[in-house]
Scaffold this active site. Structure first.
Site, mmCIF file in Angstrom:
data_model
loop_
_atom_site.group_PDB
_atom_site.id
_atom_site.type_symbol
_atom_site.label_atom_id
_atom_site.label_comp_id
_atom_site.label_asym_id
_atom_site.label_seq_id
_atom_site.Cartn_x
_atom_site.Cartn_y
_atom_site.Cartn_z
ATOM 1 N N HIS A 1 0.252 -11.520 1.941
ATOM 2 C CA HIS A 1 -0.836 -10.923 1.350
ATOM 3 C C HIS A 1 -1.346 -11.595 -0.005
ATOM 4 O O HIS A 1 -2.648 -11.607 -0.059
ATOM 5 C CB HIS A 1 -0.304 -9.412 0.704
ATOM 6 C CG HIS A 1 -1.180 -8.270 0.726
ATOM 7 N ND1 HIS A 1 -0.801 -7.072 0.568
ATOM 8 C CD2 HIS A 1 -2.414 -8.266 0.175
ATOM 9 C CE1 HIS A 1 -1.916 -6.363 0.173
ATOM 10 N NE2 HIS A 1 -2.908 -7.124 -0.050
ATOM 11 N N TYR B 32 0.966 -1.200 0.161
ATOM 12 C CA TYR B 32 0.087 0.129 0.098
ATOM 13 C C TYR B 32 0.970 1.412 0.022
ATOM 14 O O TYR B 32 0.456 2.370 -0.294
ATOM 15 C CB TYR B 32 -0.894 0.186 1.213
ATOM 16 C CG TYR B 32 -1.896 -1.111 1.272
ATOM 17 C CD1 TYR B 32 -2.161 -1.959 0.378
ATOM 18 C CD2 TYR B 32 -2.860 -1.024 2.325
ATOM 19 C CE1 TYR B 32 -3.195 -2.829 0.362
ATOM 20 C CE2 TYR B 32 -3.769 -2.133 2.617
ATOM 21 C CZ TYR B 32 -4.095 -3.037 1.776
ATOM 22 O OH TYR B 32 -4.776 -3.918 1.739
#
Length: 267
Positions: free
Chosen positions: A97, A39
Protein backbone atom coordinates in the site's frame (compact mmCIF):
# COMPACT_ATOMS: atom_id res chain seq x y z
CA UNK A 1 -2.78 -11.95 -16.59
CA UNK A 2 -3.91 -8.38 -17.01
CA UNK A 3 -5.33 -5.73 -14.70
CA UNK A 4 -9.01 -4.91 -15.41
CA UNK A 5 -9.33 -1.41 -16.84
CA UNK A 6 -12.35 -0.64 -14.68
CA UNK A 7 -13.23 -1.55 -11.12
CA UNK A 8 -14.84 -0.44 -7.88
CA UNK A 9 -12.89 1.35 -5.19
CA UNK A 10 -13.93 1.04 -1.53
CA UNK A 11 -11.76 3.64 0.23
CA UNK A 12 -13.55 5.28 3.16
CA UNK A 13 -16.58 2.96 2.83
CA UNK A 14 -17.36 0.70 5.78
CA UNK A 15 -19.91 -1.68 7.24
CA UNK A 16 -23.39 -1.51 5.69
CA UNK A 17 -22.34 1.33 3.37
CA UNK A 18 -19.62 -0.72 1.67
CA UNK A 19 -21.79 -3.85 1.62
CA UNK A 20 -24.50 -1.96 -0.26
CA UNK A 21 -21.99 -0.35 -2.64
CA UNK A 22 -20.32 -3.66 -3.51
CA UNK A 23 -23.59 -5.56 -3.90
CA UNK A 24 -25.05 -2.85 -6.12
CA UNK A 25 -21.89 -2.66 -8.22
CA UNK A 26 -21.81 -6.43 -8.73
CA UNK A 27 -25.49 -6.40 -9.67
CA UNK A 28 -24.74 -3.70 -12.28
CA UNK A 29 -21.91 -5.74 -13.79
CA UNK A 30 -18.75 -4.65 -11.97
CA UNK A 31 -16.34 -7.54 -11.55
CA UNK A 32 -13.19 -5.90 -10.10
CA UNK A 33 -13.18 -4.80 -6.45
CA UNK A 34 -10.35 -2.88 -4.73
CA UNK A 35 -9.91 -2.90 -0.96
CA UNK A 36 -7.05 -2.70 1.57
CA UNK A 37 -6.15 -3.85 5.05
CA UNK A 38 -6.16 -0.28 6.42
CA UNK A 39 -9.64 0.42 5.03
CA UNK A 40 -11.01 -1.83 7.77
CA UNK A 41 -13.67 -3.11 5.37
CA UNK A 42 -12.28 -6.39 4.02
CA UNK A 43 -14.75 -8.46 6.06
CA UNK A 44 -17.69 -6.36 4.85
CA UNK A 45 -16.48 -6.55 1.26
CA UNK A 46 -16.07 -10.30 1.62
CA UNK A 47 -19.59 -10.63 2.99
CA UNK A 48 -21.02 -8.57 0.13
CA UNK A 49 -19.23 -10.72 -2.42
CA UNK A 50 -20.34 -13.93 -0.72
CA UNK A 51 -23.99 -12.83 -0.60
CA UNK A 52 -23.94 -11.51 -4.19
CA UNK A 53 -23.91 -14.98 -5.71
CA UNK A 54 -21.27 -13.97 -8.26
CA UNK A 55 -18.83 -16.83 -8.85
CA UNK A 56 -15.35 -16.25 -7.42
CA UNK A 57 -13.67 -17.06 -10.73
CA UNK A 58 -15.58 -14.20 -12.36
CA UNK A 59 -14.17 -11.64 -9.92
CA UNK A 60 -10.90 -9.72 -9.68
CA UNK A 61 -10.20 -8.85 -6.05
CA UNK A 62 -7.37 -6.54 -5.00
CA UNK A 63 -6.15 -5.86 -1.49
CA UNK A 64 -3.16 -3.98 -0.11
CA UNK A 65 -0.65 -4.77 2.62
CA UNK A 66 -0.49 -2.14 5.35
CA UNK A 67 2.86 -0.83 6.63
CA UNK A 68 2.54 -2.72 9.94
CA UNK A 69 2.58 -5.99 7.98
CA UNK A 70 5.56 -5.27 5.74
CA UNK A 71 8.04 -7.23 7.87
CA UNK A 72 8.88 -10.56 6.18
CA UNK A 73 7.51 -12.44 9.20
CA UNK A 74 4.20 -10.53 9.16
CA UNK A 75 3.36 -10.09 5.48
CA UNK A 76 2.10 -13.59 4.68
CA UNK A 77 0.19 -14.04 7.99
CA UNK A 78 -1.36 -10.62 7.38
CA UNK A 79 -2.38 -11.58 3.86
CA UNK A 80 -3.87 -14.86 5.09
CA UNK A 81 -5.98 -12.85 7.55
CA UNK A 82 -7.17 -10.69 4.63
CA UNK A 83 -8.15 -13.82 2.73
CA UNK A 84 -10.11 -15.08 5.73
CA UNK A 85 -12.01 -11.80 5.94
CA UNK A 86 -12.65 -11.78 2.19
CA UNK A 87 -13.98 -15.39 2.24
CA UNK A 88 -11.53 -16.49 -0.46
CA UNK A 89 -8.51 -18.75 -0.84
CA UNK A 90 -6.66 -16.19 -2.94
CA UNK A 91 -6.81 -12.63 -4.18
CA UNK A 92 -6.10 -11.69 -7.77
CA UNK A 93 -3.76 -8.83 -6.90
CA UNK A 94 -1.92 -7.83 -3.73
CA UNK A 95 -0.21 -4.46 -3.51
CA UNK A 96 2.21 -2.90 -1.07
CA UNK A 97 0.00 0.00 0.00
CA UNK A 98 2.77 2.43 0.95
CA UNK A 99 6.54 2.01 1.11
CA UNK A 100 7.90 1.53 4.61
CA UNK A 101 8.41 4.94 6.29
CA UNK A 102 12.10 5.81 6.67
CA UNK A 103 12.91 2.48 5.02
CA UNK A 104 12.23 0.71 8.33
CA UNK A 105 11.56 -2.44 6.28
CA UNK A 106 13.72 -2.49 3.14
CA UNK A 107 11.93 -2.70 -0.21
CA UNK A 108 13.75 -5.92 -1.05
CA UNK A 109 12.47 -7.59 2.13
CA UNK A 110 8.78 -6.93 1.63
CA UNK A 111 8.83 -7.42 -2.14
CA UNK A 112 10.49 -10.81 -1.77
CA UNK A 113 7.96 -11.77 0.91
CA UNK A 114 5.17 -10.69 -1.43
CA UNK A 115 6.65 -12.77 -4.24
CA UNK A 116 6.71 -15.75 -1.87
CA UNK A 117 3.00 -15.17 -1.22
CA UNK A 118 2.43 -15.29 -4.98
CA UNK A 119 4.45 -18.48 -5.33
CA UNK A 120 2.37 -20.03 -2.55
CA UNK A 121 -0.84 -19.25 -4.43
CA UNK A 122 -2.18 -16.69 -1.98
CA UNK A 123 -2.28 -14.04 -4.70
CA UNK A 124 -2.30 -14.34 -8.48
CA UNK A 125 -0.38 -11.11 -9.07
CA UNK A 126 1.61 -8.65 -6.97
CA UNK A 127 2.29 -4.96 -7.26
CA UNK A 128 2.97 -1.66 -5.54
CA UNK A 129 1.19 1.57 -4.66
CA UNK A 130 2.46 5.10 -4.02
CA UNK A 131 5.93 4.20 -5.30
CA UNK A 132 8.27 6.81 -6.73
CA UNK A 133 10.74 6.14 -9.53
CA UNK A 134 13.51 5.27 -7.05
CA UNK A 135 11.21 2.92 -5.15
CA UNK A 136 10.04 1.28 -8.37
CA UNK A 137 13.66 0.64 -9.29
CA UNK A 138 14.27 -0.94 -5.89
CA UNK A 139 11.21 -3.14 -6.37
CA UNK A 140 12.44 -4.22 -9.80
CA UNK A 141 15.87 -5.00 -8.36
CA UNK A 142 14.19 -7.17 -5.72
CA UNK A 143 11.73 -9.24 -7.79
CA UNK A 144 12.02 -8.22 -11.45
CA UNK A 145 9.70 -5.97 -13.43
CA UNK A 146 7.88 -9.03 -14.77
CA UNK A 147 6.54 -9.66 -11.26
CA UNK A 148 5.18 -6.13 -10.72
CA UNK A 149 1.70 -5.99 -12.19
CA UNK A 150 0.94 -2.35 -11.44
CA UNK A 151 1.82 0.78 -9.50
CA UNK A 152 -1.37 2.30 -8.07
CA UNK A 153 -0.85 6.05 -7.78
CA UNK A 154 -2.83 9.23 -7.29
CA UNK A 155 -3.57 10.50 -10.76
CA UNK A 156 -6.15 13.00 -11.96
CA UNK A 157 -6.47 15.79 -14.54
CA UNK A 158 -4.89 18.05 -11.90
CA UNK A 159 -2.07 15.62 -11.00
CA UNK A 160 -0.97 13.78 -14.12
CA UNK A 161 2.23 12.39 -12.60
CA UNK A 162 3.94 12.18 -16.00
CA UNK A 163 7.48 11.42 -14.77
CA UNK A 164 6.33 8.37 -12.82
CA UNK A 165 3.99 7.22 -15.59
CA UNK A 166 6.62 7.51 -18.32
CA UNK A 167 9.21 5.65 -16.24
CA UNK A 168 6.73 2.91 -15.36
CA UNK A 169 5.68 2.52 -19.00
CA UNK A 170 9.30 2.22 -20.05
CA UNK A 171 9.72 -0.65 -17.60
CA UNK A 172 6.42 -2.35 -18.50
CA UNK A 173 4.76 -1.53 -15.19
CA UNK A 174 1.06 -0.83 -15.62
CA UNK A 175 -0.52 2.19 -13.92
CA UNK A 176 -3.67 2.12 -11.80
CA UNK A 177 -5.13 5.54 -11.06
CA UNK A 178 -6.73 6.38 -7.74
CA UNK A 179 -8.38 9.68 -6.78
CA UNK A 180 -9.02 10.05 -10.51
CA UNK A 181 -11.83 12.58 -9.96
CA UNK A 182 -9.61 14.61 -7.57
CA UNK A 183 -12.02 14.15 -4.62
CA UNK A 184 -14.71 15.46 -6.95
CA UNK A 185 -12.92 18.77 -7.55
CA UNK A 186 -12.42 18.00 -11.25
CA UNK A 187 -16.14 17.42 -11.76
CA UNK A 188 -16.80 21.16 -11.78
CA UNK A 189 -13.93 22.00 -14.12
CA UNK A 190 -15.09 24.18 -17.02
CA UNK A 191 -12.94 22.43 -19.64
CA UNK A 192 -14.16 19.00 -18.60
CA UNK A 193 -17.72 20.30 -18.55
CA UNK A 194 -17.40 21.49 -22.15
CA UNK A 195 -16.05 18.11 -23.24
CA UNK A 196 -18.91 16.37 -21.45
CA UNK A 197 -21.44 18.59 -23.22
CA UNK A 198 -19.81 17.84 -26.58
CA UNK A 199 -20.19 14.08 -26.05
CA UNK A 200 -23.57 14.17 -24.31
CA UNK A 201 -21.83 12.74 -21.25
CA UNK A 202 -21.20 13.84 -17.68
CA UNK A 203 -17.86 15.07 -16.21
CA UNK A 204 -17.11 11.89 -14.26
CA UNK A 205 -17.45 9.81 -17.43
CA UNK A 206 -15.10 12.17 -19.30
CA UNK A 207 -12.42 11.98 -16.61
CA UNK A 208 -12.59 8.20 -16.31
CA UNK A 209 -12.57 7.79 -20.10
CA UNK A 210 -9.53 10.10 -20.28
CA UNK A 211 -7.62 7.94 -17.79
CA UNK A 212 -8.55 4.68 -19.53
CA UNK A 213 -7.61 6.08 -22.95
CA UNK A 214 -4.15 6.75 -21.52
CA UNK A 215 -4.00 3.08 -20.56
CA UNK A 216 -4.61 3.39 -16.84
CA UNK A 217 -6.93 1.22 -14.78
CA UNK A 218 -9.49 3.19 -12.76
CA UNK A 219 -11.27 2.30 -9.51
CA UNK A 220 -13.88 4.98 -8.77
CA UNK A 221 -16.09 4.51 -5.73
CA UNK A 222 -19.65 5.55 -5.04
CA UNK A 223 -22.47 4.80 -2.66
CA UNK A 224 -25.17 5.83 -5.15
CA UNK A 225 -26.62 3.39 -7.66
CA UNK A 226 -27.00 6.05 -10.35
CA UNK A 227 -23.34 7.05 -10.05
CA UNK A 228 -22.17 3.45 -10.11
CA UNK A 229 -24.23 2.95 -13.25
CA UNK A 230 -23.09 6.13 -15.01
CA UNK A 231 -19.43 5.50 -14.15
CA UNK A 232 -19.68 2.18 -15.98
CA UNK A 233 -20.62 4.05 -19.16
CA UNK A 234 -17.19 5.72 -19.21
CA UNK A 235 -15.92 2.50 -20.77
CA UNK A 236 -17.81 3.22 -24.00
CA UNK A 237 -17.02 6.94 -24.21
CA UNK A 238 -14.36 7.72 -26.81
CA UNK A 239 -12.51 11.03 -26.47
CA UNK A 240 -10.74 12.60 -29.46
CA UNK A 241 -7.28 14.17 -29.67
CA UNK A 242 -8.62 17.66 -28.95
CA UNK A 243 -10.30 16.40 -25.78
CA UNK A 244 -7.15 14.63 -24.59
CA UNK A 245 -5.00 17.68 -25.31
CA UNK A 246 -7.38 19.98 -23.44
CA UNK A 247 -7.31 17.72 -20.37
CA UNK A 248 -3.51 17.39 -20.59
CA UNK A 249 -3.32 21.16 -20.17
CA UNK A 250 -5.16 20.98 -16.83
CA UNK A 251 -2.16 19.44 -15.04
CA UNK A 252 -1.07 21.60 -12.09
CA UNK A 253 0.67 19.13 -9.78
CA UNK A 254 -2.23 19.34 -7.33
CA UNK A 255 -1.57 16.40 -5.03
CA UNK A 256 -4.33 15.60 -2.54
CA UNK A 257 -2.94 12.50 -0.83
CA UNK A 258 0.40 12.91 0.96
CA UNK A 259 0.14 11.75 4.58
CA UNK A 260 2.84 13.18 6.81
CA UNK A 261 5.23 10.51 8.02
CA UNK A 262 3.99 8.06 5.40
CA UNK A 263 4.45 9.65 1.98
CA UNK A 264 7.79 9.22 0.19
CA UNK A 265 9.69 12.12 -1.43
CA UNK A 266 7.52 12.51 -4.52
CA UNK A 267 9.00 12.85 -8.01
Amino acid sequence: MTIPAFGLGTFRLKDDVVIKSVKTALELGYRAIDTAQIYDNEAAVGLAIKESGVAREDLFITTKIWIENLDKNKLIPGLKESLRKLHTDYVDLTLIHWPSPNDAVPVAEFMQALLTAKNEGLTRQIGISNFTIDLMQQAIDAVGAENIATNQIELSPYLQNRKVVEWANKHNIHITSYMTLAYGKALSDEVIGQIALKHNAIPAQVILAWAMKLGYAVIPSSTKRENLQSNLQAQILTLDEDDMSAIADLDRNDRLVSPEGLAPAWD
